[in-house]
Design a protein around this motif. Sequence first.
Motif, PDB file in Angstrom:
ATOM      1  N   VAL A  32       0.909  -1.122  -0.069  1.00 11.19           N
ATOM      2  CA  VAL A  32       0.044  -0.016   0.090  1.00 11.19           C
ATOM      3  C   VAL A  32       0.932   1.350  -0.054  1.00 11.19           C
ATOM      4  O   VAL A  32       2.063   1.380   0.552  1.00 11.19           O
ATOM      5  N   ALA A  33       0.430   2.160  -0.775  1.00 11.23           N
ATOM      6  CA  ALA A  33       1.214   3.419  -0.656  1.00 11.23           C
ATOM      7  C   ALA A  33       0.353   4.758  -0.861  1.00 11.23           C
ATOM      8  O   ALA A  33      -0.868   4.292  -0.956  1.00 11.23           O
ATOM      9  N   SER A  34       0.927   5.708  -0.685  1.00 21.56           N
ATOM     10  CA  SER A  34      -0.126   6.873  -0.510  1.00 21.56           C
ATOM     11  C   SER A  34      -0.245   7.680  -1.845  1.00 21.56           C
ATOM     12  O   SER A  34       0.672   7.559  -2.631  1.00 21.56           O
ATOM     13  N   ALA A  35      -1.574   8.188  -2.085  1.00 19.70           N
ATOM     14  CA  ALA A  35      -2.048   8.597  -3.246  1.00 19.70           C
ATOM     15  C   ALA A  35      -1.753  10.385  -3.365  1.00 19.70           C
ATOM     16  O   ALA A  35      -1.940  10.937  -4.288  1.00 19.70           O
ATOM     17  N   GLY A  36      -1.376  10.671  -2.036  1.00 20.42           N
ATOM     18  CA  GLY A  36      -1.050  12.043  -2.043  1.00 20.42           C
ATOM     19  C   GLY A  36       0.017  12.733  -2.578  1.00 20.42           C
ATOM     20  O   GLY A  36       0.866  12.064  -2.980  1.00 20.42           O
ATOM     21  N   SER A  37       0.260  14.010  -2.241  1.00 17.81           N
ATOM     22  CA  SER A  37       1.296  14.764  -2.990  1.00 17.81           C
ATOM     23  C   SER A  37       2.520  14.342  -1.976  1.00 17.81           C
ATOM     24  O   SER A  37       2.466  13.822  -0.719  1.00 17.81           O
ATOM     25  N   ASP A  38       3.986  14.555  -2.339  1.00 21.79           N
ATOM     26  CA  ASP A  38       4.976  14.604  -1.512  1.00 21.79           C
ATOM     27  C   ASP A  38       4.914  15.201  -0.149  1.00 21.79           C
ATOM     28  O   ASP A  38       5.220  14.719   0.771  1.00 21.79           O
ATOM     29  N   ALA A  39       4.300  16.347  -0.338  1.00 27.49           N
ATOM     30  CA  ALA A  39       4.379  17.411   1.020  1.00 27.49           C
ATOM     31  C   ALA A  39       3.325  16.696   2.075  1.00 27.49           C
ATOM     32  O   ALA A  39       3.446  16.929   3.230  1.00 27.49           O
ATOM     33  N   THR A  40       2.103  16.332   1.373  1.00 27.93           N
ATOM     34  CA  THR A  40       1.072  15.726   2.114  1.00 27.93           C
ATOM     35  C   THR A  40       1.552  14.491   2.915  1.00 27.93           C
ATOM     36  O   THR A  40       1.405  14.027   4.063  1.00 27.93           O
ATOM     37  N   HIS A  41       2.339  13.397   2.000  1.00 25.93           N
ATOM     38  CA  HIS A  41       2.934  12.251   2.460  1.00 25.93           C
ATOM     39  C   HIS A  41       3.762  12.519   3.645  1.00 25.93           C
ATOM     40  O   HIS A  41       3.707  11.977   4.739  1.00 25.93           O
ATOM     41  N   GLU A  42       4.633  13.593   3.535  1.00 22.51           N
ATOM     42  CA  GLU A  42       5.801  13.794   4.481  1.00 22.51           C
ATOM     43  C   GLU A  42       4.909  14.389   5.885  1.00 22.51           C
ATOM     44  O   GLU A  42       5.256  13.862   7.042  1.00 22.51           O
ATOM     45  N   LEU A  43       4.020  15.138   5.723  1.00 21.88           N
ATOM     46  CA  LEU A  43       3.212  15.510   6.835  1.00 21.88           C
ATOM     47  C   LEU A  43       2.460  14.374   7.514  1.00 21.88           C
ATOM     48  O   LEU A  43       2.301  14.487   8.934  1.00 21.88           O
ATOM     49  N   VAL A  44       1.732  13.626   6.908  1.00 24.08           N
ATOM     50  CA  VAL A  44       1.011  12.583   7.459  1.00 24.08           C
ATOM     51  C   VAL A  44       2.093  11.713   8.176  1.00 24.08           C
ATOM     52  O   VAL A  44       1.612  10.956   9.185  1.00 24.08           O
ATOM     53  N   GLU A  45       3.111  11.373   7.578  1.00 22.54           N
ATOM     54  CA  GLU A  45       4.178  10.594   8.311  1.00 22.54           C
ATOM     55  C   GLU A  45       4.700  11.267   9.452  1.00 22.54           C
ATOM     56  O   GLU A  45       4.758  10.580  10.607  1.00 22.54           O
ATOM     57  N   LYS A  46       4.680  12.252   9.580  1.00 25.69           N
ATOM     58  CA  LYS A  46       5.049  13.318  10.831  1.00 25.69           C
ATOM     59  C   LYS A  46       4.020  13.067  12.171  1.00 25.69           C
ATOM     60  O   LYS A  46       4.477  12.997  12.939  1.00 25.69           O
ATOM     61  N   ALA A  47       2.916  13.249  11.494  1.00 20.56           N
ATOM     62  CA  ALA A  47       1.725  13.047  12.525  1.00 20.56           C
ATOM     63  C   ALA A  47       1.845  11.682  13.089  1.00 20.56           C
ATOM     64  O   ALA A  47       1.529  11.513  14.238  1.00 20.56           O
ATOM     65  N   GLY A  48       1.863  10.409  11.977  1.00 16.06           N
ATOM     66  CA  GLY A  48       2.254   9.006  12.545  1.00 16.06           C
ATOM     67  C   GLY A  48       3.247   9.106  13.703  1.00 16.06           C
ATOM     68  O   GLY A  48       3.012   8.446  14.602  1.00 16.06           O
ATOM     69  N   ALA A  49       4.398   9.550  13.289  1.00 14.56           N
ATOM     70  CA  ALA A  49       5.338   9.787  14.416  1.00 14.56           C
ATOM     71  C   ALA A  49       5.022  10.074  15.794  1.00 14.56           C
ATOM     72  O   ALA A  49       5.226   9.561  17.099  1.00 14.56           O
ATOM     73  N   VAL A  50       4.349  11.269  15.668  1.00  9.03           N
ATOM     74  CA  VAL A  50       3.689  11.900  17.150  1.00  9.03           C
ATOM     75  C   VAL A  50       2.586  10.888  17.770  1.00  9.03           C
ATOM     76  O   VAL A  50       2.572  10.621  18.988  1.00  9.03           O
ATOM     77  N   LEU A  51       1.750  10.408  16.961  1.00  9.92           N
ATOM     78  CA  LEU A  51       0.866   9.345  17.318  1.00  9.92           C
ATOM     79  C   LEU A  51       1.688   8.192  17.957  1.00  9.92           C
ATOM     80  O   LEU A  51       1.295   7.507  19.202  1.00  9.92           O
ATOM     81  N   ILE A  52       2.582   7.688  17.219  1.00 10.55           N
ATOM     82  CA  ILE A  52       3.345   6.562  17.974  1.00 10.55           C
ATOM     83  C   ILE A  52       3.931   6.984  19.271  1.00 10.55           C
ATOM     84  O   ILE A  52       3.962   6.119  20.295  1.00 10.55           O
TER      85      ILE A  52
END
Length: 204
Positions: A32-52
């Motif tokens: 599975v991969a993201s369909a969003g832009s690179d900027a959105t991808h990075e933002l969601v990844e950072k949010a994921g790190a905070v959630l973890i």
Amino acid sequence: MAATADLGRFQARRRKVLAVLIAVIFLVLLFVASAGSDATHELVEKAGAVLILIAILGRTWCTLYIGGRKSAEIVTGGPYSMTRNPLYVFSAIGAAGIGAMTGSVVVASLFAVFTWLAFLTVIFVEERFLDRNFGEPYRAYMKRVPRFFPKPWLFQESESLTIRPQLIYRTFADGLVFILAYPFFELVEYFQDIGTLPVVLRLY
């Protein structure tokens, strides 16, 4: 003694459920991969790190209150004053964080919901056990505090805590599994980019 043994079995079941969930999550997300832009991808990844991070700290916080006490008394202070199952709440948050490592909000949301549904079966068994062993005091606690989704305005602090370091260390170590999501999905992204791993599904 029988009650303690029963509780031990429930806790072992909980750990197995969590392990299976994590294994399934990691397996599915290989493709599975993201369909969003690179900027959105990075933002969601950072949010994921905070959630973890929230999940790891939250699970450790819960153990400060529940560690070694669940078979002897009803724990109602700290996180247990807001929800009856804060360990599962933080585990669901961690699952969302793992899903977010793909850069997809949809995947993060789906995995949080999937984790919640999986833990419900364990929760129902534990509730029957606690009702049988504690009776009316536990039923009163059930009426006052929600099963899963926290109500922060109910927060009450315990007067004192008996800390068992070994249990805290174990919970913290278990939570570190979530951290493995970052290097794992960075590696997955690399192999997806070079075509070694096929992307079966792209989600926003």
